[in-house]
Design an enzyme around this catalytic site. Sequence first.
Site, PDB file in Angstrom:
ATOM      1  CB  THR A 180      -0.942  -0.015   1.212  1.00 33.62           C
ATOM      2  OG1 THR A 180      -1.619  -1.277   1.258  1.00 33.62           O
ATOM      3  CG2 THR A 180      -1.975   1.097   1.128  1.00 33.62           C
TER       4      THR A 180
ATOM      5  CE1 TYR B 114       9.200 -12.372 -14.515  1.00 36.50           C
ATOM      6  CE2 TYR B 114      11.449 -12.917 -13.885  1.00 36.50           C
ATOM      7  CZ  TYR B 114      10.481 -12.738 -14.863  1.00 36.50           C
ATOM      8  OH  TYR B 114      10.802 -12.953 -16.182  1.00 36.50           O
TER       9      TYR B 114
ATOM     10  CE1 TYR C 178       0.555  -9.537   2.046  1.00 43.87           C
ATOM     11  CE2 TYR C 178       2.190  -7.939   1.307  1.00 43.87           C
ATOM     12  CZ  TYR C 178       0.889  -8.384   1.334  1.00 43.87           C
ATOM     13  OH  TYR C 178      -0.078  -7.704   0.650  1.00 43.87           O
TER      14      TYR C 178
ATOM     15  NE  ARG D 162      -0.864  -6.346  -4.233  1.00 40.45           N
ATOM     16  CZ  ARG D 162      -0.910  -5.246  -4.967  1.00 40.45           C
ATOM     17  NH1 ARG D 162       0.012  -5.015  -5.881  1.00 40.45           N
ATOM     18  NH2 ARG D 162      -1.886  -4.371  -4.797  1.00 40.45           N
TER      19      ARG D 162
ATOM     20  CE  LYS E 222      -1.079  -7.590   4.493  1.00 35.50           C
ATOM     21  NZ  LYS E 222      -0.579  -6.360   3.824  1.00 35.50           N
TER      22      LYS E 222
ATOM     23  CB  ILE F  76      -1.261  -6.033   8.041  1.00 33.08           C
ATOM     24  CG1 ILE F  76      -0.461  -6.524   9.258  1.00 33.08           C
ATOM     25  CG2 ILE F  76      -0.476  -4.962   7.282  1.00 33.08           C
ATOM     26  CD1 ILE F  76       0.876  -7.151   8.929  1.00 33.08           C
TER      27      ILE F  76
END
Length: 294
Positions: free
Chosen positions: A48, A110, A136, A141, A164, A206
């Site tokens: 973010t 990636y 995380y 993503r 998270k 979060i």
Amino acid sequence: MKDIIFKGAGVAIITPFTDDGINFAELGRIIDHQIANHTDAIIITGTTGEAATMSDAEHKAAIKFAVDHVNHRVPVVAGAGSNETRYAIELSQYAESVGADGLLIVTPYYNKCTQNGLAAHYEKIADSTRLPIIVYNVPSRTGVSIKVDTYARMSKHPRIVAVKEANGDLTSVLRTRKACGDDLMIYSGNDDQIVPIMSLGGIGVISVLSNVAPQQTHDICQLYFDGKVDDAARLQIDYCDLIDALFCEVNPIPVKTAMQILGWNVGPLRMPLSPMEAPNVERLKAAMRAHNLI
């Protein structure tokens, strides 16, 4: 049980930019507003916060500024992940050197390493620092998701303390809790799953929502901790429309737009992020009006 960095609602805070850098004065104002409205932790340089668009110098400067400005009022967790282990170690050690309370380390993107590679990556970082680490997991993503057996392996490391979890899979959360117990605490990585994940033993969120509704996001968690589960669930349900609006385009486009609408000088989004489409802006404004934010 390992030490907990924070319990409750930590804000995945936006980064206000100028045309050529970070607007530190405005970032300080936003941090103060968050703390005044009972946010339980500041998570700096995350998704973010557009950390992926920052130079190395900006990334480090944002971490140091947050630590200095917060000045121990709440914990500061520094996003220090990378798809290159050596650089993640460099960022982690820098965050430790300037006084961060913990690290948020995203899975390598990636490269899409194996489960053994994921565990080795986190263990190598954890061996390099004294700070506690929040893993995380955000497969939408990164293209890779951490499996339960891998969590179980990583949870044995004394400095890998939490995750998270943003995979959206409550069954996976259930099985992770079973496999790891209190050796790996869980934060919701999705604002629409705060109460469901806490019902499985999670310790908070979060949050993107906290940027625009810090008190309310804190309250969802605190009501649950206070045993007022029905009240926490009602508040979670009530804010569903705003949560949906904040994710109707890729994060952080909507939340930075919302902050601008609220009067914060957040500056431009960094490319390749683009301005929010007009119909979605109206949807966002309608949700904000419904909750008396504007």
